[in-house]
Design an enzyme around this catalytic site. Sequence first.
Site, mmCIF file in Angstrom:
data_model
loop_
_atom_site.group_PDB
_atom_site.id
_atom_site.type_symbol
_atom_site.label_atom_id
_atom_site.label_comp_id
_atom_site.label_asym_id
_atom_site.label_seq_id
_atom_site.Cartn_x
_atom_site.Cartn_y
_atom_site.Cartn_z
ATOM 1 N N PRO A 139 0.800 -1.204 0.000
ATOM 2 C CA PRO A 139 0.000 0.000 0.000
ATOM 3 C C PRO A 139 0.849 1.276 0.000
ATOM 4 C CG PRO A 139 0.053 -0.934 2.182
ATOM 5 C CD PRO A 139 0.812 -1.887 1.307
ATOM 6 N N GLU A 140 0.293 2.361 -0.548
ATOM 7 C CA GLU A 140 0.981 3.645 -0.598
ATOM 8 C C GLU A 140 0.368 4.582 0.444
ATOM 9 O OE1 GLU A 140 1.340 5.044 -4.675
ATOM 10 O OE2 GLU A 140 1.415 2.999 -5.424
ATOM 11 N N HIS B 17 -0.787 -16.931 7.055
ATOM 12 C CA HIS B 17 0.053 -15.739 6.889
ATOM 13 C C HIS B 17 -0.105 -14.730 8.032
ATOM 14 C CE1 HIS B 17 0.826 -17.371 2.959
ATOM 15 N NE2 HIS B 17 -0.406 -17.176 2.554
ATOM 16 N N ARG C 249 3.776 -12.106 1.800
ATOM 17 C CA ARG C 249 5.167 -12.167 1.346
ATOM 18 C C ARG C 249 6.191 -12.020 2.474
ATOM 19 N NH1 ARG C 249 5.529 -9.245 -4.569
ATOM 20 N NH2 ARG C 249 3.478 -9.854 -5.344
#
Length: 274
Positions: free
Chosen positions: A2-3, A93, A112
């Site tokens: 996300p930004e 996760h 990730r």
Amino acid sequence: MPELPEVETVRKGLAQLVEGRTIVGVDVYWDRIISGPIHSEEFANQLIGEKLVGFERRGKYLIFLFTHWAMVSHLRMEGKYEVEAKETPLKKHTHVVFHLDDGRDLRYLDVRKFGRMTLVPLGEQESVAGLKTLGPEPVPETFKLASFQKTLKQKTRAIKPLLLDQKVVAGLGNIYVDEALFKAKIHPLRPANTLKLSETKRLHEAIIQVLGEAVEAGGTTIRTYKNALGEAGSFQVKLHVYGKTNEPCIYCGTPIQKLKVAQRGTHICPSCQK
């Protein structure tokens, strides 16, 4: 992803959901998520009994403010926070779980495992690697045209990778750089020092406007982003160039092209952004 807009939306959601709660336990299932001098076991021990007194954001970094500590969280590509009842089974996760005094959990998930959390004494968060070199926030009060123009005139680097490195202005990532450059009608490979004052002014205004509108829309959902309330952002419906390969430009009708700039997929109108 996300930004900045997505991180700001997460900050607002976490403030609404867990601000004021006290940490009664911490489980770390992937030690490498915890970075800096305080490692996972000490990280967990230091936070027991700490109250979540507030949340801040700097660029793409989320900052948790505890009674005596600050935790700098960088979500990187896929990191996200969810709040669940303690008895709810852990999802795949899930790497860090903060147990709260009201029987709920604040859980950090990351497909990730690229995200990082750094714990420092309260007041020392600006010393964390990454934060201390950040440029100004992209709002009129801190992101000044004169300083922006001066910096660009000193740089021969292409404008897109320069904006991505966070030192000129904080919070821009691939999506919003593409959108701002398109709005300003500037090619992403233009050397920064070749921009005219009028172009720099257009770009300055575009950065502020694009990020401001994205914050209002709750961010952009391209793949898996959801905020802390489990809601997807809606800014993707306002994207004009990112992800629009072969679709007509809204200004001139020319098909949008995708190219590689600094190893990043980049979307442009070849007619408007010469």
